[in-house]
Scaffold this active site. Structure first.
Site, short mmCIF file in Angstrom:
data_model
loop_
_atom_site.label_atom_id
_atom_site.label_comp_id
_atom_site.label_asym_id
_atom_site.label_seq_id
_atom_site.Cartn_x
_atom_site.Cartn_y
_atom_site.Cartn_z
N ASN A 98 48.61 38.40 45.40
CA ASN A 98 48.29 37.78 44.08
C ASN A 98 47.87 38.79 43.09
OD1 ASN A 98 47.36 36.08 42.08
ND2 ASN A 98 47.17 34.43 43.66
N PRO B 49 46.83 36.06 49.01
CA PRO B 49 45.75 36.94 48.23
C PRO B 49 46.15 38.17 48.07
CG PRO B 49 44.74 35.32 49.79
CD PRO B 49 46.22 35.30 50.13
N VAL C 206 46.20 38.37 40.61
CA VAL C 206 44.77 38.08 40.07
C VAL C 206 43.85 38.07 41.23
CG1 VAL C 206 45.34 36.77 38.00
CG2 VAL C 206 44.57 35.66 40.08
N GLU C 207 44.36 38.33 42.49
CA GLU C 207 43.41 38.55 43.57
C GLU C 207 43.50 39.99 44.02
OE1 GLU C 207 43.56 35.16 46.64
OE2 GLU C 207 44.24 33.96 45.12
N LEU C 208 44.22 40.45 45.16
CA LEU C 208 43.93 41.72 45.56
C LEU C 208 44.99 42.78 44.85
CD1 LEU C 208 43.16 41.39 49.10
CD2 LEU C 208 41.62 41.69 47.40
#
Lengths: 309, 694
Positions: A115, A112, A117-119
Site C-alpha cells: 500500500n 500493507p 500510504v502504508e509501507l
C-alpha cells in the site's frame, strides 16, 4: 392473556449452547519462523523510507495490537483510510480487513506492504532490502535453506508470527472453562450482552470476526467520509456500510473504536452499538455492566512477545 | 552369431513391452487419480453445501448462535469450488462439457455465498427485533392500563410474527399487518414505547419477506442439482474413457500374450541352438581327442590322461616293425588299412578286465593303458599281443602281408619316454619282441649326464678353461727329466680340475673333440718351442683320420719349427686304418717326432703294429706297473714287455710309478723312463730338476 403472550415468547426464543468459545491454549505455529517474523514485524526495513514497520500501526505491546490513532500514518506520514484493526487473534478471523477482502493472513500481509500510504514496497524491494542484511541472509538460510530471500518467505514468516499472537486465558475464558469466577456485575454484563442481542454478531472464539454486518440496522449510520466497506468491492447497494464484525478480545486496549474511530471509550461504543444495531436504549446501569463484562476479555500477552529477538 | 541376434531381439521385445506397460500403467494411474480427485472435489462441495444449510437453519432458529462454523463452511465452499475449477482433468479437451458445467456452477456458488452474506445481515436484525420485542412486550403490562386495546394489538402482532417465524412463511406477514397506533393522550413514556416497538415491528414487517426468500434461496438445491448434472456429464465421459482404457487394456494383454508367445518360441529356438552347439562341441571334443584314421584316442588325449598321475597305469607301447618299408612297398593307403586292422586287433578280449584305453600315439605306434595289472600278467599280455599280430594274415587288396610288432611295457613315469627308450633297446635286439622297462637301464640318467658334460665342455671351450697339464717323465739312468706328457684338463668354474676320464669318452662322439685336440696342439707346440724337453701329445685314430684337423696340425707343426714333439698313439686296438696311421707316422717323423704306443699290455694289444709301424717308445700300461710289487703275474708280464721292447729295440716308459718301491723295481728291470706321482704330478707349469727327489 398476558401469560399467554409470555409463553408465546418463550417459544419464540430458542437458546442454544454457549455461543462463545475460549481461545485455544497452545495454538500451533513454527517457532523459528515466528521469531523471524517477529523481527520482520518490528523492522522498518520493510518500508520504503525505513521509517514504518508493521508494529507502527499494530501496537502489540500496549495497544492491543491496534492503533491508538483514528487512522494510521504510513510512509511520509500519509494517512490511512480506516481505523487499524488489531492483529491479535487475527488467525481466528474468517476474513481479514474491515471489508473482508483478504481471504487469509497471507493475503492480508501482502496488503500493507504494498500500500503506497502504508509501507510502499514492491516484492523486489523487500527481497533486495533484506538481502543487504547479513543477519537476514543467515536467518533465511538457516530457516528456509535458501541463499536468495524470496518475498513469499517473508510473508510466510510474518504470518507465522501473527499465528503466534493469540491471547488466551482471559478471565472470561477461564470463567467459561470453569476455572475462575467473575463478579456479579460482570456475569450480569455477560447475560445482558446475550439478552440485548450483542451476541447475535459478537460470538465465536473472537466474539466477532466471523461475519460481515451492516452498521446501522435500525437507524442509518451517517459517515463523515467514504470508508472502504463491502460495497466498495461488490458495488451491491445492500452492502453499503457493511463491515467485518470486529473482535471484542482485548477490547479495553484497542481504543478508539468502530471503523471510523469515532467512539473513544467502551461506553461510547456500547451506546452507539445499541442504538444502531439493537434499536434500543440501554440504561446506564446496563451499559456499565456490559463494559465490565467486556473488560474480562483481556487475555495474556502472547508468549512469543516475551522471546528475545 | 544367430544366437546373439536372437537374444538382442528378445531383450528389445522385453524392454519394449516393459516400456508400453509401464507408460500405460502410469497413464492409467494418472487418469484414475484424476477421476478420484474430481469426484472428491464434487463430494466436498456437496458436503460443504449441506453443512452450510444445516448451519443456516440452526442460526435462523436459535436466539444466538456461534457463527464460527458458518464462516468456516462459507470459506470452505469457496475454496472447494476453486479447487474443483482447477481439477487437472478439466484441462482435457474431452471434458470441455464438464468444464462448462463447472463454470456454470460459479454464479450459483457466488449467489449462494452472497445470499448467506445477506441472510446473516437480515438475520441479525430480525433476531435483535425478536429479542427486543420479547423483552419489551412484558413492559406493556406496566405501562398501559389493563383495558387498553393496545394489548390486543401487541398480542396480535406478536402472534403474527411468531407464527411466521415458526413456519418460516412470509405470507403470515403481509402489508396489512398494522403497527401499534399511538394516541395523543398517551404519556411521553407510552409514546416512546410505541415508537421503539414499532421500529422493530416495522423492521420485521419490511424484512421478513426478504429473510424468508433468502432462507429459501439458501436451502434451494440448486448447487446439488448442478453438481449432480455435472457428475452425470462427467460420468458419461469418464465411463467412455474408462471403456477406451479397458479396450486398450485388452489390446495390451493381447499384445503381451503374443509377445510372450514369441519369447517362448525364441527361448525354445535358443534351447535348440544350444543343443546343436553342444553337439558340435562334442564332435570337436571327439576330433580333438581321437585319431581320425583308427578312431582310437590320440596322443593329445594320452598326454591329458597321464598328465595327472592319480592312476597307476601300465603302458604297452606297440611299434609296428619296419612299417616304413610296408608303406614304401605297398603305398600309404594300404599302410593305413594295415594300421586300422592293427588298431582293431590289439583290442584283445583278455585286456578288458584291465580297463584298457587304446591310443595311436605316432605314425606306426599304438599305446594301451591298463590298470591294475601285475608285471607277470603284463608280460603275458604283451606276448599274446605280439603273437596275435605276428600270426595274423593281413589281406589288403589281395595282398597278404605279415608284420611284427615290438612292445615296450612300462609303469614308470614319464610313461611314454621310458617306453620309447625301451623300444629303442628292443630294436637293437632282433630276438626280443617285448621288454619291460627297467630302471637300471638308466637311459635317462645317462642322457642327462651326457648332455650336462657336453654343456660343460662347450662352456669351458668358450670361456678358455681347457688347459694343458704337463707330467714329467724321468730318464732312470741319468736321473734327469727328459720328457713331459701333455694332458688335457678342464678348470671348472669353482676352480676344481676335471680329468679327461670324466668328459673325453662323451665328447669323443661330438665335434667338440676336435676342438679340444686343436687347443692341445696349439698349447703343446707353444710349450715345445720355448723348452728343450721333449713333449708328447696324445692322438687317437679319430684324430688321425680327421683330415682337416691333420692339415691344421701339420701346418702348425711346420710353422712352429719344433723337433722336440712326440706322438702318443691312443687306443691302439682301434687303429683300424693302419695304412693311414702309417702315412701319418712317416709324415710326422720328418719333423723329428718319436712315436709312442700308449697303454701297452692291455686289451687286444696287437704285436703286428711293431712290424708295420715305426714305434720308438713303448708305454707300459699303468694297471700293470701299479701292482708289480704285489702281483707276480703282473711283474712277469711287465718283465716280458720289457724284454720284448729290448728285443725289438724300443725304449720303455713305466706309468703310474707312485712310490719308491715301484721305482726301484722298474730301475732294476731296466726300464728307460719312469712317469707317475713318485716323479711328479701333472701340473700347468713345468717341474724343475730341483723338484725331483730321487
Amino acid at each position: 392473556m398476558r401469560y399467554f403472550v409470555l409463553t408465546l415468547f418463550f417459544g419464540l426464543t430458542v437458546f442454544a449452547k454457549e455461543p462463545i468459545s475460549p481461545i485455544p491454549l497452545n495454538a500451533p505455529y513454527d517457532k523459528q519462523k515466528a521469531l523471524l517474523g517477529y523481527r520482520l514485524f518490528m523492522d522498518p526495513i520493510l518500508s520504503s523510507t525505513n521509517s514504518v514497520a508493521c508494529a507502527s500501526c499494530h501496537d502489540i505491546f500496549s495497544g492491543g495490537g491496534a492503533d491508538r490513532n483514528k487512522v494510521s500514518f504510513g510512509v511520509y506520514n500519509k494517512k490511512g483510510n480506516i481505523q487499524s484493526p488489531t492483529v491479535l487473534n487475527a488467525r481466528y478471523n474468517f476474513k481479514q480487513f474491515w471489508n473482508g477482502r483478504a481471504q487469509d493472513l497471507y493475503q492480508q500481509a501482502n496488503g500493507p506492504i504494498h500500500n503506497p500510504v502504508e509501507l510502499n514496497m514492491t516484492n523486489k524491494d523487500v527481497e533486495k532490502e533484506l538481502s543487504t542484511s547479513q543477519l537476514y541472509r543467515s536467518l533465511f538460510l538457516q530457516i528456509y535453506k535458501t541463499n536468495t530471500i524470496q518475498f513469499s518467505q517473508v510473508i510466510d514468516a510474518i504470518v507465522e508470527f501473527e499465528k503466534a499472537l493469540t491471547t488466551p486465558n482471559s478471565r472470561f475464558d477461564r470463567y467459561l472453562r470453569g476455572e475462575k469466577s467473575l463478579s456479579q456485575d460482570e456475569i450480569d454484563g455477560y447475560t445482558l450482552f446475550k439478552q440485548v442481542g450483542c451476541i447475535t454478531c459478537h460470538n465465536g472464539i473472537n466474539l466477532g470476526g466471523n461475519s460481515m454486518q451492516k452498521i446501522g440496522l435500525f437507524e442509518e449510520y451517517k459517515n463523515q467520509k467514504n470508508y472502504p466497506d463491502l460495497y466498495s468491492i461488490t458495488h451491491d447497494p445492500d452492502y453499503k456500510n457493511v463491515f467485518k464484525v470486529p473482535t471484542l478480545r482485548n477490547i479495553s486496549q484497542t481504543a478508539p473504536y468502530l471503523h471510523d474511530g469515532s467512539a473513544k471509550t467502551l461506553k461510547d461504543s456500547v451506546i452507539a452499538m445499541s442504538r444502531y444495531q439493537l434499536g434500543s436504549t440501554l440504561s446506564n446501569q446496563e451499559i456499565e455492566k456490559i463494559v465490565k463484562f467486556l473488560k474480562t476479555l483481556d487475555g495474556e500477552t502472547p508468549k512469543i512477545l516475551k522471546e528475545k529477538i | 552369431m544367430k544366437l546373439y541376434k536372437n537374444i538382442f531381439f528378445l531383450s528389445l521385445i522385453v524392454s519394449g513391452l516393459f516400456y508400453i506397460i509401464s507408460s500405460f500403467y502410469s497413464y492409467e494411474q494418472k487418469f484414475s487419480s484424476e477421476i478420484k480427485s474430481f469426484r472428491a472435489s464434487i463430494s466436498y462441495i456437496e458436503r460443504d453445501n449441506s453443512d452450510l444449510k444445516y448451519n443456516i437453519l440452526q442460526s435462523s432458529i436459535y436466539a444466538y448462535y456461534n457463527q464460527d462454523e458458518t464462516a468456516k463452511y462459507v470459506n470452505l465452499l469457496q475454496s472447494d469450488y476453486d479447487h474443483l475449477k482447477n481439477e487437472s482433468i478439466l484441462d482435457d479437451s474431452n471434458y470441455a462439457d464438464v468444464k462448462s458445467h463447472v463454470n456454470q456452477l460459479s454464479p450459483i456458488v457466488n449467489d449462494k455465498i452472497n445470499s448467506i452474506q445477506k441472510y446473516l445481515i437480515i438475520n441479525a436484525g430480525i433476531k435483535n427485533s425478536f429479542i427486543f420485542l420479547s423483552r419489551e412486550a412484558s413492559k406493556s403490562n406496566a405501562l398501559f392500563s389493563s383495558n387498553d386495546p393496545i394489548h390486543l394489538q401487541i398480542t396480535s402482532l406478536i402472534t403474527t410474527f411468531s407464527n411466521a417465524r415458526r413456519i418460516l412463511d412470509s405470507d403470515y406477514i403481509d402489508s396489512n399487518v398494522n403497527l401499534l397506533s399511538s394516541d395523543v393522550n398517551y404519556t411521553q413514556e407510552q409514546k416512546e414505547f410505541i415508537t421503539k416497538f414499532n421500529l422493530h415491528a416495522a423492521y420485521l414487517k419490511n424484512n421478513f419477506k426478504e429473510f424468508i426468500s433468502l432462507v429459501n434461496i439458501i436451502l434451494e438445491n440448486n448447487i446439488n442439482t448442478k453438481l449432480s448434472s455435472t457428475n452425470k456429464v462427467f460420468d458419461n465421459i469418464s465411463t467412455h474413457d474408462t471403456q477406451i482404457l479397458n479396450y486398450f487394456t485388452f489390446f495390451i494383454i493381447t499384445i503381451s500374450s503374443i509377445l510372450f508367445g514369441i519369447i517362448i518360441f525364441l527361448l525354445i529356438k535358443i534351447a535348440n541352438e544350444n543343443k546343436t552347439l553342444k553337439a558340435t562341441q562334442t564332435q570337436l571334443d571327439y576330433l580333438l581327442t581321437h585319431d581320425k584314421l583308427t578312431s582310437l584316442f590320440n596322443r593329445y588325449e594320452f598326454e591329458q590322461l597321464v598328465a595327472s598321475p592319480n592312476t597307476e597305469y601300465t603302458l604297452l607301447l606297440i611299434n609296428v616293425d619296419k612299417f616304413k618299408q610296408v608303406n614304401d612297398l605297398y603305398g600309404n593307403s594300404i599302410g593305413n588299412i594295415l594300421l586300422q586292422e592293427i588298431s582293431k586287433l590289439i583290442q584283445l578280449e583278455v585286456l578288458k578286465s584291465y580297463i584298457p584305453k587304446y591310443f595311436r600315439v605316432g605314425g606306426d605306434e599304438f599305446a594301451i593303458l591298463l590298470q591294475q595289472i601285475s608285471t607277470h600278467d603284463a608280460n603275458i599280455v604283451a606276448n599274446s599281443l605280439s603273437n596275435t599280430i605276428l600270426s595274423h594274415d593281413f589281406v589288403v587288396s589281395d595282398i597278404s602281408i605279415h608284420v611284427s610288432v615290438s612292445i615296450a611295457i612300462n609303469q614308470e613315469y614319464p610313461l611314454l619316454e621310458n617306453a620309447d627308450m625301451t623300444l629303442k633297446h628292443i630294436k637293437k635286439l632282433p630276438e626280443i619282441r617285448y621288454m619291460f622297462f627297467d630302471k637300471k637301464m638308466n637311459f635317462l640318467e645317462t642322457i642327462k649326464t651326457n648332455i650336462n658334460t657336453i654343456n660343460l665342455v662347450e662352456d669351458a671351450i668358450a670361456e678358455d678353461r681347457i688347459v694343458t697339464f704337463y707330467q714329467p717323465i724321468l730318464n732312470i739312468k741319468s736321473k734327469k727329466i727328459e720328457k713331459y706328457e701333455a694332458l688335457v684338463r678342464i678348470i671348472e668354474k669353482d676352480g676344481s680340475i676335471l680329468t679327461p676320464y670324466t668328459f673325453l669318452p662323451i665328447v669323443q662322439q661330438t665335434n667338440l673333440y676336435q676342438d679340444i685336440t686343436k687347443i692341445m696342439i696349439e698349447n703343446v707346440l707353444q710349450k715345445a718351442k720355448v723348452n728343450s724337453y721333449r713333449f708328447s701329445i696324445n692322438f687317437s685314430m679319430q684324430d688321425i683320420s680327421n683330415i682337416p684337423l691333420m692339415e691344421i696340425f701339420f701346418s702348425q707343426l711346420e710353422s712352429s719349427n719344433v723337433s722336440n714333439l712326440d706322438i702318443e698313439l691312443l687306443e691302439t686296438e682301434h687303429l683300424y686304418n693302419l695304412s693311414m696311421v702309417k702315412d701319418f707316422i712317416l709324415k710326422v717323423k720328418k719333423f723329428g717326432c718319436n712315436i709312442l704306443i700308449d697303454d701297452f699290455g692291455t686289451g687286444y694289444s696287437n704285436f703286428s703294429y711293431f712290424s708295420e709301424l715305426e714305434i720308438d717308445i713303448l708305454k707300459i700300461d699303468g694297471s700293470i706297473t701299479k701292482e708289480i710289487n704285489h702281483n707276480s703275474k703282473k711283474l712277469q708280464i711287465f718283465k716280458a714287455i720289457s724284454s720284448f721292447s729290448d728285443a725289438i729295440g724300443t725304449k720303455t716308459i713305466a706309468e703310474f710309478v707312485e712310490n719308491r718301491e715301484i721305482y726301484k723295481t722298474i730301475e732294476e728291470i731296466g726300464i728307460t723312463y719312469a712317469q707317475g706321482y713318485f716323479i711328479g704330478k701333472p701340473s700347468p707349469i713345468l717341474l724343475e730338476e730341483d723338484d725331483i727327489t730321487i
